[in-house]
Design a protein around this motif. Structure first.
Motif, mmCIF file in Angstrom:
data_model
loop_
_atom_site.group_PDB
_atom_site.id
_atom_site.type_symbol
_atom_site.label_atom_id
_atom_site.label_comp_id
_atom_site.label_asym_id
_atom_site.label_seq_id
_atom_site.Cartn_x
_atom_site.Cartn_y
_atom_site.Cartn_z
ATOM 1 N N ASP A 21 36.841 6.911 27.705
ATOM 2 C CA ASP A 21 38.234 6.734 28.110
ATOM 3 C C ASP A 21 38.983 8.067 28.222
ATOM 4 O OD1 ASP A 21 40.305 4.863 28.879
ATOM 5 O OD2 ASP A 21 41.327 5.463 27.045
ATOM 6 N N SER A 22 38.807 8.959 27.249
ATOM 7 C CA SER A 22 39.522 10.241 27.314
ATOM 8 C C SER A 22 38.972 11.134 28.431
ATOM 9 C CB SER A 22 39.497 10.967 25.963
ATOM 10 O OG SER A 22 38.180 11.079 25.463
ATOM 11 N N LEU A 23 37.657 11.039 28.683
ATOM 12 C CA LEU A 23 37.047 11.823 29.772
ATOM 13 C C LEU A 23 37.568 11.365 31.131
ATOM 14 C CD1 LEU A 23 33.445 11.868 28.289
ATOM 15 C CD2 LEU A 23 34.741 13.948 28.828
ATOM 16 N N ARG A 24 37.624 10.032 31.339
ATOM 17 C CA ARG A 24 38.059 9.532 32.654
ATOM 18 C C ARG A 24 39.547 9.815 32.866
ATOM 19 N NH1 ARG A 24 42.367 5.721 33.080
ATOM 20 N NH2 ARG A 24 42.506 4.837 31.006
ATOM 21 N N LEU A 25 40.322 9.810 31.774
ATOM 22 C CA LEU A 25 41.752 10.090 31.921
ATOM 23 C C LEU A 25 41.978 11.562 32.283
ATOM 24 C CD1 LEU A 25 44.541 8.895 31.921
ATOM 25 C CD2 LEU A 25 44.602 9.087 29.431
ATOM 26 N N GLU A 26 41.259 12.477 31.623
ATOM 27 C CA GLU A 26 41.347 13.895 32.008
ATOM 28 C C GLU A 26 40.968 14.094 33.478
ATOM 29 O OE1 GLU A 26 40.537 16.382 27.842
ATOM 30 O OE2 GLU A 26 38.902 16.166 29.291
ATOM 31 N N ALA A 27 40.029 13.259 33.965
ATOM 32 C CA ALA A 27 39.566 13.364 35.355
ATOM 33 C C ALA A 27 40.492 12.636 36.335
ATOM 34 C CB ALA A 27 38.151 12.811 35.476
ATOM 35 N N GLY A 28 41.551 12.003 35.811
ATOM 36 C CA GLY A 28 42.522 11.318 36.668
ATOM 37 C C GLY A 28 41.999 10.035 37.284
ATOM 38 N N LEU A 29 40.997 9.413 36.638
ATOM 39 C CA LEU A 29 40.376 8.208 37.193
ATOM 40 C C LEU A 29 40.998 6.947 36.602
ATOM 41 C CD1 LEU A 29 36.694 9.502 36.992
ATOM 42 C CD2 LEU A 29 38.128 9.360 39.042
ATOM 43 N N LYS A 71 50.002 17.074 38.369
ATOM 44 C CA LYS A 71 48.976 16.624 39.314
ATOM 45 C C LYS A 71 47.715 16.222 38.545
ATOM 46 C CE LYS A 71 46.790 20.986 40.959
ATOM 47 N NZ LYS A 71 46.281 21.367 39.680
ATOM 48 N N MET A 72 46.951 15.354 39.192
ATOM 49 C CA MET A 72 45.666 14.939 38.612
ATOM 50 C C MET A 72 44.558 15.364 39.579
ATOM 51 S SD MET A 72 46.553 11.204 36.999
ATOM 52 C CE MET A 72 47.364 10.487 38.422
ATOM 53 N N PRO A 73 43.331 15.609 39.104
ATOM 54 C CA PRO A 73 42.904 15.502 37.710
ATOM 55 C C PRO A 73 43.570 16.542 36.801
ATOM 56 C CG PRO A 73 41.206 16.548 39.042
ATOM 57 C CD PRO A 73 42.245 16.055 39.986
ATOM 58 N N PHE A 74 43.698 16.195 35.534
ATOM 59 C CA PHE A 74 44.271 17.128 34.558
ATOM 60 C C PHE A 74 43.285 18.261 34.275
ATOM 61 C CE2 PHE A 74 46.124 12.932 33.597
ATOM 62 C CZ PHE A 74 47.477 13.230 33.684
ATOM 63 N N VAL A 75 42.000 17.899 34.236
ATOM 64 C CA VAL A 75 40.909 18.863 34.028
ATOM 65 C C VAL A 75 40.110 18.886 35.333
ATOM 66 C CG1 VAL A 75 38.754 19.264 32.748
ATOM 67 C CG2 VAL A 75 40.802 18.468 31.534
ATOM 68 N N PRO A 76 39.844 20.078 35.901
ATOM 69 C CA PRO A 76 39.156 20.116 37.200
ATOM 70 C C PRO A 76 37.831 19.354 37.177
ATOM 71 C CG PRO A 76 39.920 22.314 36.573
ATOM 72 C CD PRO A 76 40.154 21.423 35.379
ATOM 73 N N THR A 77 37.578 18.571 38.216
ATOM 74 C CA THR A 77 36.315 17.832 38.302
ATOM 75 C C THR A 77 35.209 18.735 38.820
ATOM 76 O OG1 THR A 77 36.967 17.031 40.467
ATOM 77 C CG2 THR A 77 37.443 15.585 38.612
ATOM 78 N N LYS A 78 33.970 18.392 38.458
ATOM 79 C CA LYS A 78 32.829 19.275 38.775
ATOM 80 C C LYS A 78 31.712 18.513 39.473
ATOM 81 C CE LYS A 78 33.918 22.359 34.940
ATOM 82 N NZ LYS A 78 34.114 21.794 33.604
ATOM 83 N N TYR A 79 32.104 17.634 40.384
ATOM 84 C CA TYR A 79 31.100 16.841 41.117
ATOM 85 C C TYR A 79 30.210 17.767 41.930
ATOM 86 C CZ TYR A 79 34.590 13.277 39.979
ATOM 87 O OH TYR A 79 35.480 12.469 39.314
ATOM 88 N N TYR A 80 28.945 17.406 42.060
ATOM 89 C CA TYR A 80 27.974 18.269 42.740
ATOM 90 C C TYR A 80 27.887 17.895 44.215
ATOM 91 C CZ TYR A 80 23.502 20.194 44.232
ATOM 92 O OH TYR A 80 22.524 20.851 44.922
ATOM 93 N N SER A 81 28.366 18.801 45.071
ATOM 94 C CA SER A 81 28.347 18.486 46.515
ATOM 95 C C SER A 81 27.292 19.295 47.262
ATOM 96 C CB SER A 81 29.736 18.708 47.107
ATOM 97 O OG SER A 81 30.196 19.986 46.753
ATOM 98 N N GLY A 82 26.393 19.969 46.523
ATOM 99 C CA GLY A 82 25.264 20.644 47.159
ATOM 100 C C GLY A 82 25.522 22.113 47.412
#
Length: 374
Positions: free
Chosen positions: A234-242, A363-374
């Motif tokens: 829950d805390s991880l998804r909230l930091e990610a703005g999800l 603004k969200m995400p609160f913590v920058p997301t790090k999805y792998y786009s190649g």
């Protein structure tokens, strides 16, 4: 009451590993293990964690008309997806409200693979079944299959390093929101999808129930990996703005109010051919009276249902999710507020324990997301 709770195939495994079990959406799920919630959260951000998400509803849609069928229920442009590509989408109702959020993957195996929320499983399946009956009556070729598979998520910056050891395929070719059917650490027929609910690089692995313990143990053999529960999730998804369905989105919120317009396919917008389109599309241009925003504050934690106040103390909205952010060391929250106050940087207040506390729209995400786009 406890006896009536549903159990995932990892239930005994959780107990053996010190999982503290709680009720969630009718399931008995681990809220945390031996490590504290905060330690587990930080471990996921710095290393990687396994989450049991077997409670989620997994569905396959078969048949020649599967895309047409799914597009009659959701806002996404599914026909434009490439093979083995997925997207976040929304089931909407005729009033423009959100029935659930889900991930739809267009596999190259002749079916769509759907993952939707545990709390909405009965509602979602009834909704899909009702539409299926209409489609079949009209002579369309489509079928539903509910999967009995387990589902685990491996999330965090070292995920690829850990998982690659158990894969023949090159993980660097599997980018964010793409999916493959493969053997993982000797366990065949796993569907590995590069997605997750933490904002980190990660995968979700759908695996046969009888082998999920084996797979989980093989992943845990790497010292990078620890088990994580619902608290960290829950805390991880909230930091990610999800969004969490039932908190931040529900049948009373539209995709426009929820700032989820990006989920609506361009072609779908032009054709106005999804449920609730006649309400949702005018809102895109006209704007809405309220909007989902992020906010940050210091001092006492901000929780769901906390009132949001204007600088002069009028109620302008309500918090839908909130927690102290382990990474930012301040309170973060999502709220719906009057559109006039929705701009980033706007000074507002939150009412905590009958006291007005200063807060700022963020603004969200609160913590920058790090999805792998190649």
């Amino acid at each position: 009451l406890i006896a009536a709770l549903k159990k995932t195939p990892l239930f005994d495994f959780h107990k053996e590993h010190g999982g503290k079990m709680v009720e969630f959406a009718g399931w008995s799920m681990p809220v945390q293990y031996k490590d504290s919630h905060i330690a587990s959260h930080i471990h996921t951000r710095e290393h990687c964690s396994i989450f049991d998400v077997s409670h989620m509803l997994q569905t396959k849609i078969h048949g020649r008309d599967r895309v047409k069928f799914m597009e009659s229920l959701v806002v996404a442009d599914i026909s434009e997806l490439k093979d083995n590509q997925g997207t976040l989408s929304l089931f909407t109702n005729e009033k423009g409200g959100i029935i659930d959020d889900l991930i739809v993957t267009k596999t190259d195996q002749g079916y769509l693979y759907i993952v939707s929320n545990a709390g909405c499983a009965d509602k979602d399946s009834a909704h899909m079944k009702a539409r299926l009956a209409e489609f079949k009556a009209a002579g369309f070729d489509v079928d539903l299959e509910y999967l009995d598979e387990a589902l685990i998520a491996l999330q965090g910056p070292t995920m690829a390093r850990v998982l690659q050891e158990g894969l023949k395929e090159d993980l660097s070719k599997l980018t964010f929101m793409t999916s493959t059917l493969t053997t993982v650490f000797g366990v065949p027929d796993c569907r590995v999808t590069r997605c997750g609910y933490t904002g980190e690089d990660g995968v979700e692995i759908s695996v046969t129930q009888s082998r999920v313990v084996e797979l989980t143990e093989k992943l845990l053999a790497n010292s990078e990996v620890k088990l994580a529960g619902l608290a960290a999730r829950d805390s991880l998804r909230l930091e990610a703005g999800l969004c969490l369905y039932g908190n931040d989105i529900d049948e009373s919120t539209t995709p426009v109010e929820a700032t989820l317009v990006w989920t609506i396919g361009k072609r779908r917008r032009q054709n106005r051919d999804f449920p609730g389109a006649d309400i949702i599309i005018p809102q895109i241009k006209a704007k809405t009276d309220r909007k989902r925003v992020g906010l940050v504050s210091t001092g006492p934690p901000v929780r769901q249902h906390t009132p949001v106040l204007s600088p002069d103390g009028k109620v302008i909205g309500e918090v839908t999710s909130g927690c102290p952010s382990p990474c930012l060391k301040k309170n973060i929250a999502m709220a719906y507020v009057d559109a006039a106050f929705a701009k980033n940087g706007t000074a507002i207040q939150v009412e905590v324990r009958k006291k007005a506390v200063p807060a700022t729209i963020s603004k969200m995400p609160f913590v920058p997301t790090k999805y792998y786009s190649g």
